[in-house]
Design a protein around this motif. Structure first.
Motif, mmCIF file in Angstrom:
data_model
loop_
_atom_site.group_PDB
_atom_site.id
_atom_site.type_symbol
_atom_site.label_atom_id
_atom_site.label_comp_id
_atom_site.label_asym_id
_atom_site.label_seq_id
_atom_site.Cartn_x
_atom_site.Cartn_y
_atom_site.Cartn_z
ATOM 1 N N ALA A 118 -13.898 8.846 -6.374
ATOM 2 C CA ALA A 118 -13.008 10.346 -7.032
ATOM 3 C C ALA A 118 -11.919 10.474 -6.438
ATOM 4 N N LEU A 119 -11.108 10.385 -4.581
ATOM 5 C CA LEU A 119 -10.534 11.397 -4.883
ATOM 6 C C LEU A 119 -9.258 10.035 -4.974
ATOM 7 N N LYS A 120 -10.059 9.119 -5.158
ATOM 8 C CA LYS A 120 -8.807 7.801 -4.883
ATOM 9 C C LYS A 120 -8.065 7.653 -6.221
ATOM 10 N N GLY A 121 -9.401 7.967 -7.353
ATOM 11 C CA GLY A 121 -8.847 8.038 -8.665
ATOM 12 C C GLY A 121 -8.492 9.368 -8.891
ATOM 13 N N LEU A 122 -8.281 10.218 -8.522
ATOM 14 C CA LEU A 122 -7.671 11.566 -8.149
ATOM 15 C C LEU A 122 -6.245 11.726 -8.170
ATOM 16 N N ALA A 123 -5.880 11.170 -6.481
ATOM 17 C CA ALA A 123 -4.438 10.143 -6.270
ATOM 18 C C ALA A 123 -4.016 9.636 -7.339
ATOM 19 N N ILE A 124 -4.681 8.562 -7.817
ATOM 20 C CA ILE A 124 -3.864 7.857 -8.749
ATOM 21 C C ILE A 124 -3.621 8.887 -9.939
ATOM 22 N N VAL A 125 -4.237 9.924 -10.399
ATOM 23 C CA VAL A 125 -3.272 10.425 -11.291
ATOM 24 C C VAL A 125 -2.826 11.728 -11.084
ATOM 25 N N LEU A 126 -3.065 12.227 -9.860
ATOM 26 C CA LEU A 126 -1.557 12.656 -9.636
ATOM 27 C C LEU A 126 -0.174 12.379 -9.256
ATOM 28 N N ALA A 127 -0.108 10.792 -8.952
ATOM 29 C CA ALA A 127 0.796 10.255 -8.580
ATOM 30 C C ALA A 127 0.949 8.922 -9.256
ATOM 31 N N GLY A 128 0.574 8.340 -10.094
ATOM 32 C CA GLY A 128 0.348 7.122 -10.521
ATOM 33 C C GLY A 128 0.758 6.087 -9.031
ATOM 34 N N GLU A 129 1.018 4.403 -9.140
ATOM 35 C CA GLU A 129 1.715 4.175 -8.411
ATOM 36 C C GLU A 129 2.861 4.347 -7.815
#
Length: 307
Positions: A118-129
């Protein structure tokens, strides 16, 4: 041997590496090694408490990545906000993990694995790659400055190690952690607040991961969702190499810190060689971990036989 074996190995490896590679013992190289190890070191300290308690936290790596992103977004509002945001987020994640494990009686593996995803997904949503650039200023100086010629990150890590050692060895909370890891039911019968101690321990682990993410963002002047990848397993490996028993009830802060430094030395030595690929770092770390577990198993059997 179980408590201090990693310290002995670090000393011997330092002497050997210094004899083979002239640049290894240079002050700048040692400073770079300790600075690079400080981020994993902070995570490992929180993980050490959890493992001694009898659990483990797989969410810490993703929390570091999310922490860098949150810190980078918060940096324009001041250094205090930039550090507080990922720290509070880590504390809240740890609280949620602890509540689910204690109140919902869910397995730590499932809870923290779900948090990892969940945290990995949230980080990607906020910052992308992409990188989220944070203007250094005071925020960056806190991580990249020096105190009496010693890097701030090294000083912070050493100070947190000292504080963690005091908490673990000189407070009731530390005694409760050891007691629960040794025998949870016996600890409960003796009046130890088991549920509360478990929740606080996971809060501590999440907070340390959030702090590591904030410092990493300050050091790099950026946030990246992939930062901290693998820290969940590396922190467990460092703690175990440092003498922390996976079965709980045994471990020291100094041993865990030595395990972190040893893993950092492996990476540094491989960089000194230059002709070896990064895969050798994982291979060598795995061998050290296997040896540590074998030694732990042998010492545990000897203790049981003696008793």
């Amino acid at each position: 041997m179980q408590a201090r074996g990693a310290i002995v190995v670090v000393i011997l490896a330092t002497l050997a590496a210094g004899g083979i590679f002239p640049n290894f013992l240079h002050a700048q190289n040692l400073a770079d090694l300790l600075t690079a190890s400080s981020f994993l070191g902070l995570v490992t300290l929180g993980q050490t408490f959890v493992i001694i308690l009898g659990g483990f936290d797989l969410s810490v790596g993703s929390m570091v990545g999310l922490g860098t992103v949150l810190a980078a977004y918060a940096a324009p509002y001041g250094a205090a906000i930039a550090f507080a945001t990922p720290l509070v987020a880590g504390l809240l994640v740890g609280l949620l993990n602890g509540l689910l494990i204690v109140k919902a009686r869910m397995a730590p593996f499932i809870v923290t694995l779900a948090a990892l995803l969940a945290l990995k997904g949230l980080a990607i949503v906020l910052a992308g790659e992409s990188l989220i650039i944070a203007q250094p200023g005071v925020f960056g100086h806190i991580a990249n400055g020096t105190i009496l010629g010693i890097g701030n990150l090294i000083v912070i890590f050493a100070a947190v190690c000292g504080l963690a050692a005091i908490v673990l060895n000189r407070t009731s909370f530390g005694s409760w952690v050891f007691a629960i890891g040794g025998n949870e039911e016996a600890a409960r019968m003796l009046g130890v607040p088991v549920d509360r101690t478990k929740i606080v321990t996971y809060i501590l682990s999440g907070g340390m991961a959030g702090l590591s993410g904030a410092l990493l963002a300050a050091h790099l002047s950026s946030g990246l969702s992939s930062a901290g990848t693998g820290y969940e397993l590396q922190s467990i490996a460092a703690a175990v190499i440092g003498g922390v028993l996976l079965t709980g009830g045994v471990g020291t802060v100094l041993g865990a810190a030595s395990g972190v430094v040893l893993l950092g030395m492996i990476e540094n030595i491989i960089n000194q060689i230059g002709s070896l690929s990064a895969a050798f770092q994982g291979l060598t770390s795995g061998i050290f971990l296997l040896l540590a577990v074998l030694v732990q198993s042998g010492l545990t059997r000897q203790r049981r036989t003696a008793s």
